[in-house]
Design an enzyme around this catalytic site. Sequence first.
Site, PDB file in Angstrom:
ATOM      1  N   SER A  99     -72.730  -4.061  16.238  1.00 13.34           N
ATOM      2  CA  SER A  99     -72.959  -5.190  17.132  1.00 13.34           C
ATOM      3  C   SER A  99     -73.006  -4.807  18.600  1.00 13.34           C
ATOM      4  O   SER A  99     -73.540  -5.541  19.417  1.00 13.34           O
ATOM      5  CB  SER A  99     -71.878  -6.244  16.917  1.00 13.34           C
ATOM      6  OG  SER A  99     -70.606  -5.690  17.185  1.00 13.34           O
TER       7      SER A  99
ATOM      8  N   HIS B 104     -75.222  -8.696  11.608  1.00 10.65           N
ATOM      9  CA  HIS B 104     -76.326  -8.644  12.576  1.00 10.65           C
ATOM     10  C   HIS B 104     -77.621  -8.173  11.930  1.00 10.65           C
ATOM     11  O   HIS B 104     -78.601  -7.911  12.635  1.00 10.65           O
ATOM     12  CB  HIS B 104     -75.955  -7.722  13.745  1.00 10.65           C
ATOM     13  CG  HIS B 104     -74.809  -8.269  14.536  1.00 10.65           C
ATOM     14  ND1 HIS B 104     -74.963  -9.194  15.543  1.00 10.65           N
ATOM     15  CD2 HIS B 104     -73.472  -8.062  14.407  1.00 10.65           C
ATOM     16  CE1 HIS B 104     -73.783  -9.515  16.030  1.00 10.65           C
ATOM     17  NE2 HIS B 104     -72.853  -8.845  15.357  1.00 10.65           N
TER      18      HIS B 104
ATOM     19  N   LYS C  98     -74.856 -16.277  12.996  1.00 10.99           N
ATOM     20  CA  LYS C  98     -75.712 -15.528  13.928  1.00 10.99           C
ATOM     21  C   LYS C  98     -77.166 -15.961  13.701  1.00 10.99           C
ATOM     22  O   LYS C  98     -77.568 -16.994  14.221  1.00 10.99           O
ATOM     23  CB  LYS C  98     -75.444 -14.040  13.772  1.00 10.99           C
ATOM     24  CG  LYS C  98     -73.931 -13.784  13.954  1.00 10.99           C
ATOM     25  CD  LYS C  98     -73.545 -12.393  14.168  1.00 10.99           C
ATOM     26  CE  LYS C  98     -72.031 -12.194  14.073  1.00 10.99           C
ATOM     27  NZ  LYS C  98     -71.206 -13.057  14.901  1.00 10.99           N
TER      28      LYS C  98
HETATM   29  C1  LIG Z   1     -70.369  -7.171  12.903  1.00 11.96           C
HETATM   30  C2  LIG Z   1     -69.691  -8.489  12.851  1.00 11.96           C
HETATM   31  N1  LIG Z   1     -69.066  -8.864  11.710  1.00 11.96           N
HETATM   32  C3  LIG Z   1     -68.434 -10.035  11.604  1.00 11.96           C
HETATM   33  C4  LIG Z   1     -68.369 -10.914  12.658  1.00 11.96           C
HETATM   34  C5  LIG Z   1     -67.622 -12.206  12.519  1.00 11.96           C
HETATM   35  O1  LIG Z   1     -68.502 -13.241  12.275  1.00 11.96           O
HETATM   36  P1  LIG Z   1     -68.126 -14.749  12.671  1.00 11.96           P
HETATM   37  O2  LIG Z   1     -68.409 -14.870  14.125  1.00 11.96           O
HETATM   38  O3  LIG Z   1     -69.038 -15.556  11.815  1.00 11.96           O
HETATM   39  O4  LIG Z   1     -66.701 -14.960  12.348  1.00 11.96           O
HETATM   40  C6  LIG Z   1     -69.007 -10.597  13.847  1.00 11.96           C
HETATM   41  C7  LIG Z   1     -68.974 -11.563  14.980  1.00 11.96           C
HETATM   42  O5  LIG Z   1     -68.901 -11.265  16.112  1.00 11.96           O
HETATM   43  C8  LIG Z   1     -69.682  -9.356  13.957  1.00 11.96           C
HETATM   44  O6  LIG Z   1     -70.291  -8.990  15.094  1.00 11.96           O
END
Ligand SMILES: Cc1ncc(COP(=O)(O)O)c(C=O)c1O
Length: 395
Positions: A190, A218, A249
């Site tokens: 991310s 992502h 997202k």
């Molecule tokens: C790589 C990754 N996994 C999981 C999450 C968590 O997702 P959520 O925002 O739906 O809790 C994020 C969120 O920032 C993320 O960037």
Amino acid sequence: MAVLRPERGVAPASPTAWAERVIETDRRAGLLRRPREREGGSGHRCSVDGRPVVVFSSNDYLGLAAHPEVRDAAARAALELGVGSTGSRHLSGGHRGIGELEEELASFLGSATATLAPSGYAANVAVLEALGGPDATILSDAHNHASLIDGCRAARSRVEVYRHLDAAHLEGRLRGVAGRAVIVTDAVFSTDGTAPDLRALDRLARSHGAWLVVDEAHALGTTGPGGRGLAAAQGVGGDHVVRVVTLSKALGSAGGAICGTATLRQLLLQRGRALIFSTALPHPSVAAATAALRLLSARPELVERLGDVARRLRAGLGDAAAPAASPRSPIVAVPTGDAERTMRLDAALWQRGYLVQGLRPPTVPAGSCRLRLVASAVHTDAEVDGVAAAVTDLL
Ligand SMILES: Cc1ncc(COP(=O)(O)O)c(C=O)c1O
């Protein structure tokens, strides 16, 4: 990444005095976080701290968070069903809309099952709680998302961190594992848009009888055929492969889902504490995610447009942009060095009318601060050229 703390062994005058010292330590290190105030909703143009901006920091890759069909679905669900789900499915029963979304997600991703969790964060924690345990070793990429790191902690397993994207290092670590192994990686990282060679990780998983957990947060909607993610792009699958997706997202809603076999689903419903002991998604979020998934499925050109916008953004930034997995990766990192400079650039971009997030520790390792720009299918070419010119000029 160790978070700075005030000196140990010095007793604070009160609990609040201790909290104030922690905050002050972060402030002195230039690491204090101050979320900005946003008005005008979830579209890519809004007002932030009173200034109109074009948003280049959101994860709304396809512009579905404010899409009329998605809004409409959420509003109708609230009017017809109510708002809250009233409890976890173990407590209040699994609402039909949740079951339908699980089936549609599983079918879109070519998975036997999908199991919803209250957030992507909870999905990652739940899957590692379910697959881990004291008898397992979890092998985790050094740059994995905080939710996976927290999942490793909640799993009570031994954790081995392997070098970012380094399958050879992972292989060495795996050789030292005596019992069960779980390999876990982000699909698209991310903070910089890099991606692992999943085929190499899968070969290692197969030869060691390990689970392979891939966080496609992502990658869903951005990567692979029709936005089906990195595992689909690289042809990686099998009963041992678990994909986690977020609905928050590219699908513009909220929630997460864990995709895999029927046995995996059973295990999650027994052992995934983060989804058993937390209220299920509210009806509007479920309905919004379902509508967004249908749009993604019917309109693969959205994913194409996102790739074009991303390529234009990266080209506009030229050498300032760090390499990513692909020129079409929508996450573009611009290395900036120290935290103070990064936040000065972040503020200067806001003054010019662009919301771009500066990343500092603990989000990224010390000394590797960066601006993170995120492309969306709804950005116009002029907006992309504008932000690229502003960043280049300020640098
Ligand atoms: C790589 C990754 N996994 C999981 C999450 C968590 O997702 P959520 O925002 O739906 O809790 C994020 C969120 O920032 C993320 O960037």
